[in-house]
Design an enzyme around this catalytic site. Structure first.
Site, short mmCIF file in Angstrom:
data_model
loop_
_atom_site.label_atom_id
_atom_site.label_comp_id
_atom_site.label_asym_id
_atom_site.label_seq_id
_atom_site.Cartn_x
_atom_site.Cartn_y
_atom_site.Cartn_z
N GLY A 103 -49.64 34.68 -81.67
CA GLY A 103 -48.76 33.72 -82.34
C GLY A 103 -49.48 32.59 -83.00
N CYS A 104 -50.83 32.57 -82.93
CA CYS A 104 -51.57 31.41 -83.43
C CYS A 104 -52.55 31.82 -84.50
CB CYS A 104 -52.31 30.73 -82.28
SG CYS A 104 -53.25 29.29 -82.78
N GLY A 105 -52.53 31.14 -85.62
CA GLY A 105 -53.45 31.47 -86.70
C GLY A 105 -54.57 30.49 -86.86
#
Length: 263
Positions: A103-105
């Site tokens: 969920g994290c870029g």
């Protein structure tokens, strides 16, 4: 690699239990290795990994790898890439060895400046009609084969103004799906990036690095995404469903009479 695996489940409906089988998306550690050094470890769906490596490299601003090899290990997969010497030196100034949740870029960066990095302004002048936008969203829905099997992945697609939807990539991570798409698309300036997910700032940054002039999304953007799209000269269209959508930035690329009234 199909990206999914049949898994046993117990389905309970109206008090009755039935043993069933459900296709679930695979999620494995994928190490992005440059010139022998691991720069990132992302949890990803193990398909289209050459596209993933190529797209991740492109959106990080590291150019194009000279070669890419996918090597499976017992505990994960390595995408081994080799960069020209000049590009390899850039990695020393921004090492991103980390474990990145899907969920994290932005995991692994080490400063606020890197999180708010300036991206080049997009110069492409592609324009779309409402009919084309509706067509792109329908094609996106129809092209999500892995999602139809698992109901658990994101998709990113590219809508070419002349050819329609020409590429679609899926992954448990929306950023991964976009990187895969960019890696699979030679020229992102001739159409729109189409997303199933909400539009966060990283999605805009990646699209800008690829030169995409338009983003179409099913869900809403964040305020920072809108600000970044405005600065990057990207037309951001969101909440696009059926024949209704909202234009948040640079409406001049959308061919409607009302476009001039959008702030």
């Amino acid at each position: 690699m199909t990206g999914s695996r049949a898994t046993n489940a117990l389905t309970v409906s109206k008090g009755c239990a039935v043993q069933t089988t459900r296709a679930l998306p695979e999620e494995v550690p994928v190490a992005l290795v440059y010139n022998g050094t691991t720069q990132a470890v992302m949890m990803a769906t193990p398909c289209d990994l050459v596209d993933f490596g190529r797209g991740f490299t492109r959106t990080e601003g590291w150019g194009t790898p000279d070669s890419i090899d996918v090597v499976a290990h017992e505990n994960g997969i390595e995408v081994q890439m080799w960069l020209p010497e000049g590009e390899a030196e850039t990695l020393a100034t921004r090492r991103r060895a980390m474990a990145g949740p899907v969920g994290c870029g932005l995991c692994g960066i080490d400063s606020l400046e890197q999180a708010a990095r300036t991206v080049p302004a997009v110069t492409a002048t592609a324009t779309l009609t409402p009919t084309q936008i509706a067509s792109a969203m329908r094609a996106l829905r129809d092209g999500q084969a892995l999602h139809d099997k698992t109901r658990a992945v994101h998709a990113a697609a590219f809508f070419d103004l002349k050819q329609g939807l020409v590429a679609i990539r899926e992954d448990v991570g929306r950023h991964n799906a976009l990187d895969k798409l960019i890696g699979a698309t030679v020229d992102c300036t001739v159409g729109a990036v189409v997303l199933t997910s909400r539009v966060s700032v990283e999605m805009v940054q990646k699209s800008a690095m690829a030169g995409a002039p338009v983003i179409l999304a099913v869900s809403a953007p964040t305020t920072l995404a809108v600000k970044t799209a405005e600065a990057a000269n990207i037309t951001l269209v969101a909440l696009a469903r059926d024949d209704t959508f909202e234009v948040f930035t640079h409406p001049n690329r959308i061919q409607t009479e009302e476009a001039s009234d959008v702030a």
